[in-house]
Design a protein around this motif. Structure first.
Motif, PDB file in Angstrom:
ATOM      1  N   LEU A   1     -72.533  58.305  57.787  1.00  9.11           N
ATOM      2  CA  LEU A   1     -71.156  58.576  57.559  1.00  9.11           C
ATOM      3  C   LEU A   1     -69.814  57.783  58.434  1.00  9.11           C
ATOM      4  O   LEU A   1     -68.909  57.432  57.731  1.00  9.11           O
ATOM      5  CB  LEU A   1     -70.711  60.418  57.747  1.00  9.11           C
ATOM      6  N   GLN A   2     -70.232  57.586  59.587  1.00  5.89           N
ATOM      7  CA  GLN A   2     -69.414  56.993  60.586  1.00  5.89           C
ATOM      8  C   GLN A   2     -69.184  55.521  59.811  1.00  5.89           C
ATOM      9  O   GLN A   2     -68.115  54.915  59.929  1.00  5.89           O
ATOM     10  CB  GLN A   2     -70.043  57.156  61.838  1.00  5.89           C
ATOM     11  N   ARG A   3     -70.315  55.036  59.754  1.00  2.00           N
ATOM     12  CA  ARG A   3     -70.280  53.348  59.258  1.00  2.00           C
ATOM     13  C   ARG A   3     -69.556  53.416  57.874  1.00  2.00           C
ATOM     14  O   ARG A   3     -68.913  52.411  57.947  1.00  2.00           O
ATOM     15  CB  ARG A   3     -71.628  52.964  59.064  1.00  2.00           C
ATOM     16  N   HIS A   4     -69.691  54.047  56.896  1.00  3.45           N
ATOM     17  CA  HIS A   4     -69.008  53.893  55.744  1.00  3.45           C
ATOM     18  C   HIS A   4     -67.650  54.534  55.526  1.00  3.45           C
ATOM     19  O   HIS A   4     -66.951  54.113  54.817  1.00  3.45           O
ATOM     20  CB  HIS A   4     -70.147  54.660  54.708  1.00  3.45           C
ATOM     21  N   PHE A   5     -67.318  55.586  56.443  1.00  3.81           N
ATOM     22  CA  PHE A   5     -65.950  55.887  56.415  1.00  3.81           C
ATOM     23  C   PHE A   5     -65.032  55.730  57.486  1.00  3.81           C
ATOM     24  O   PHE A   5     -64.053  56.044  57.662  1.00  3.81           O
ATOM     25  CB  PHE A   5     -66.093  57.311  56.028  1.00  3.81           C
TER      26      PHE A   5
ATOM     27  N   ASN B   1     -74.745  56.490  47.109  1.00  2.00           N
ATOM     28  CA  ASN B   1     -76.252  55.729  47.177  1.00  2.00           C
ATOM     29  C   ASN B   1     -76.385  55.378  48.583  1.00  2.00           C
ATOM     30  O   ASN B   1     -77.501  55.590  49.072  1.00  2.00           O
ATOM     31  CB  ASN B   1     -76.643  55.065  45.983  1.00  2.00           C
ATOM     32  N   ASN B   2     -75.629  54.618  48.879  1.00  2.00           N
ATOM     33  CA  ASN B   2     -75.686  53.924  50.081  1.00  2.00           C
ATOM     34  C   ASN B   2     -75.641  54.546  51.574  1.00  2.00           C
ATOM     35  O   ASN B   2     -76.530  54.551  52.236  1.00  2.00           O
ATOM     36  CB  ASN B   2     -74.602  52.584  50.251  1.00  2.00           C
ATOM     37  N   VAL B   3     -74.449  55.456  51.373  1.00  2.00           N
ATOM     38  CA  VAL B   3     -74.533  56.669  52.525  1.00  2.00           C
ATOM     39  C   VAL B   3     -75.998  57.420  52.435  1.00  2.00           C
ATOM     40  O   VAL B   3     -76.596  57.441  53.660  1.00  2.00           O
ATOM     41  CB  VAL B   3     -73.472  57.627  52.234  1.00  2.00           C
ATOM     42  N   GLU B   4     -76.718  57.884  51.261  1.00  2.00           N
ATOM     43  CA  GLU B   4     -77.509  58.647  51.444  1.00  2.00           C
ATOM     44  C   GLU B   4     -78.939  57.949  51.849  1.00  2.00           C
ATOM     45  O   GLU B   4     -79.613  58.242  52.633  1.00  2.00           O
ATOM     46  CB  GLU B   4     -77.895  59.158  50.060  1.00  2.00           C
ATOM     47  N   LYS B   5     -78.887  56.613  51.544  1.00  2.00           N
ATOM     48  CA  LYS B   5     -80.083  55.772  51.773  1.00  2.00           C
ATOM     49  C   LYS B   5     -80.074  55.337  53.166  1.00  2.00           C
ATOM     50  O   LYS B   5     -81.046  55.251  53.998  1.00  2.00           O
ATOM     51  CB  LYS B   5     -79.892  54.296  51.014  1.00  2.00           C
ATOM     52  N   GLU B   6     -78.651  55.191  53.571  1.00  2.00           N
ATOM     53  CA  GLU B   6     -78.924  54.843  55.096  1.00  2.00           C
ATOM     54  C   GLU B   6     -78.996  55.953  56.172  1.00  2.00           C
ATOM     55  O   GLU B   6     -79.630  55.810  57.157  1.00  2.00           O
ATOM     56  CB  GLU B   6     -77.359  54.292  55.527  1.00  2.00           C
ATOM     57  N   ALA B   7     -78.701  57.095  55.838  1.00  2.00           N
ATOM     58  CA  ALA B   7     -79.103  58.416  56.377  1.00  2.00           C
ATOM     59  C   ALA B   7     -80.423  58.425  56.459  1.00  2.00           C
ATOM     60  O   ALA B   7     -81.086  58.909  57.626  1.00  2.00           O
ATOM     61  CB  ALA B   7     -78.175  59.392  55.897  1.00  2.00           C
ATOM     62  N   GLU B   8     -81.111  58.299  55.378  1.00  4.58           N
ATOM     63  CA  GLU B   8     -82.393  58.600  55.489  1.00  4.58           C
ATOM     64  C   GLU B   8     -83.366  57.532  56.383  1.00  4.58           C
ATOM     65  O   GLU B   8     -84.141  57.864  56.914  1.00  4.58           O
ATOM     66  CB  GLU B   8     -82.972  58.455  53.896  1.00  4.58           C
TER      67      GLU B   8
ATOM     68  N   ARG C   1     -68.384  52.624  41.711  1.00  3.51           N
ATOM     69  CA  ARG C   1     -68.192  52.355  42.951  1.00  3.51           C
ATOM     70  C   ARG C   1     -68.655  53.515  43.752  1.00  3.51           C
ATOM     71  O   ARG C   1     -69.136  53.306  44.889  1.00  3.51           O
ATOM     72  CB  ARG C   1     -66.648  51.821  43.281  1.00  3.51           C
ATOM     73  N   LYS C   2     -67.889  54.653  43.311  1.00  2.00           N
ATOM     74  CA  LYS C   2     -68.223  55.849  43.897  1.00  2.00           C
ATOM     75  C   LYS C   2     -69.576  56.424  44.040  1.00  2.00           C
ATOM     76  O   LYS C   2     -70.032  56.444  45.211  1.00  2.00           O
ATOM     77  CB  LYS C   2     -67.436  57.192  43.356  1.00  2.00           C
ATOM     78  N   GLU C   3     -70.374  56.145  42.969  1.00  6.84           N
ATOM     79  CA  GLU C   3     -71.816  56.385  42.911  1.00  6.84           C
ATOM     80  C   GLU C   3     -72.621  55.414  43.885  1.00  6.84           C
ATOM     81  O   GLU C   3     -73.555  56.020  44.548  1.00  6.84           O
ATOM     82  CB  GLU C   3     -72.460  56.332  41.598  1.00  6.84           C
ATOM     83  N   ALA C   4     -72.335  54.188  43.894  1.00  7.37           N
ATOM     84  CA  ALA C   4     -72.854  53.235  44.578  1.00  7.37           C
ATOM     85  C   ALA C   4     -72.723  53.659  46.128  1.00  7.37           C
ATOM     86  O   ALA C   4     -73.423  53.475  47.066  1.00  7.37           O
ATOM     87  CB  ALA C   4     -72.420  51.906  44.600  1.00  7.37           C
ATOM     88  N   LEU C   5     -71.346  54.097  46.449  1.00  8.00           N
ATOM     89  CA  LEU C   5     -71.273  54.377  48.063  1.00  8.00           C
ATOM     90  C   LEU C   5     -72.124  55.359  48.360  1.00  8.00           C
ATOM     91  O   LEU C   5     -72.321  55.574  49.229  1.00  8.00           O
ATOM     92  CB  LEU C   5     -69.795  54.551  48.034  1.00  8.00           C
TER      93      LEU C   5
END
Length: 167
Positions: free
Chosen positions: A35-39, A11-18, A5-9
């Motif tokens: 970061l704001q959206r995920h945390f 990956n999602n943060v990285e992809k969304e930022a890109e 789950r940590k790795e998926a999170l």
């Protein structure tokens, strides 16, 4: 948090930022928005405040705006409203210090122009319309989106580490 789950999170943060960088432009706000959206940190004012940090602080090519946004995110996690809280101040500065060092280890530098030179063969003055056009033509946003994604990922890793400590 379990590793999968940590790795998926991350990956999602990285992809969304890109994707934010490609769509909206502005490395600082693109990183912070993911970061704001995920945390669940910050708000629209935080995004607005981060905007002029892009392009190495207001087009100056100095410290990478995505790194600065990551440091802002850590401040939202670690700082308090109590300006006399020296423990929180030290904790926040320490978190920023760690992120800065991790970023430099990953990117080789924190300097926007140096990141451009390393990845594009030269730096671009993004305040100059002609150089901005060249930057775009040479794939600058492809490079910057990767940097933004990496900065967001490194920050997300630190946020997870900080949250684990307080459990």
């Amino acid at each position: 948090m379990e590793d999968e789950r940590k790795e998926a999170l991350l990956n999602n943060v990285e992809k969304e930022a890109e994707e934010n960088e490609k769509k909206y432009r502005g490395c600082s706000r693109s990183c912070l928005l993911a970061l704001q959206r995920h945390f669940s940190i910050g708000d629209s004012n935080t995004i607005k405040a981060s905007t002029p940090l892009a392009a190495g602080i207001a087009f100056k090519g100095e410290t990478c705006g995505a790194l600065l946004a990551g440091i802002m995110a850590l401040g939202l996690i670690t700082a308090t409203d109590d300006l006399e809280d020296q423990t929180a101040l030290a904790s926040t500065l320490g978190a920023g210090y760690k992120l800065y060092n991790r970023f430099v280890k990953e990117m080789g530098t924190s300097n926007c122009f140096e990141i451009q030179r390393k990845n594009l063969g030269r730096s671009y003055n993004l305040a100059d319309p002609k150089e901005y056009e060249e930057f775009q033509r040479e794939g600058g946003y492809n490079v910057c989106s990767k940097v933004v994604g990496q900065a967001a990922r490194l920050t997300a890793q630190m946020i997870l580490e900080l949250r684990e400590k307080i459990r």
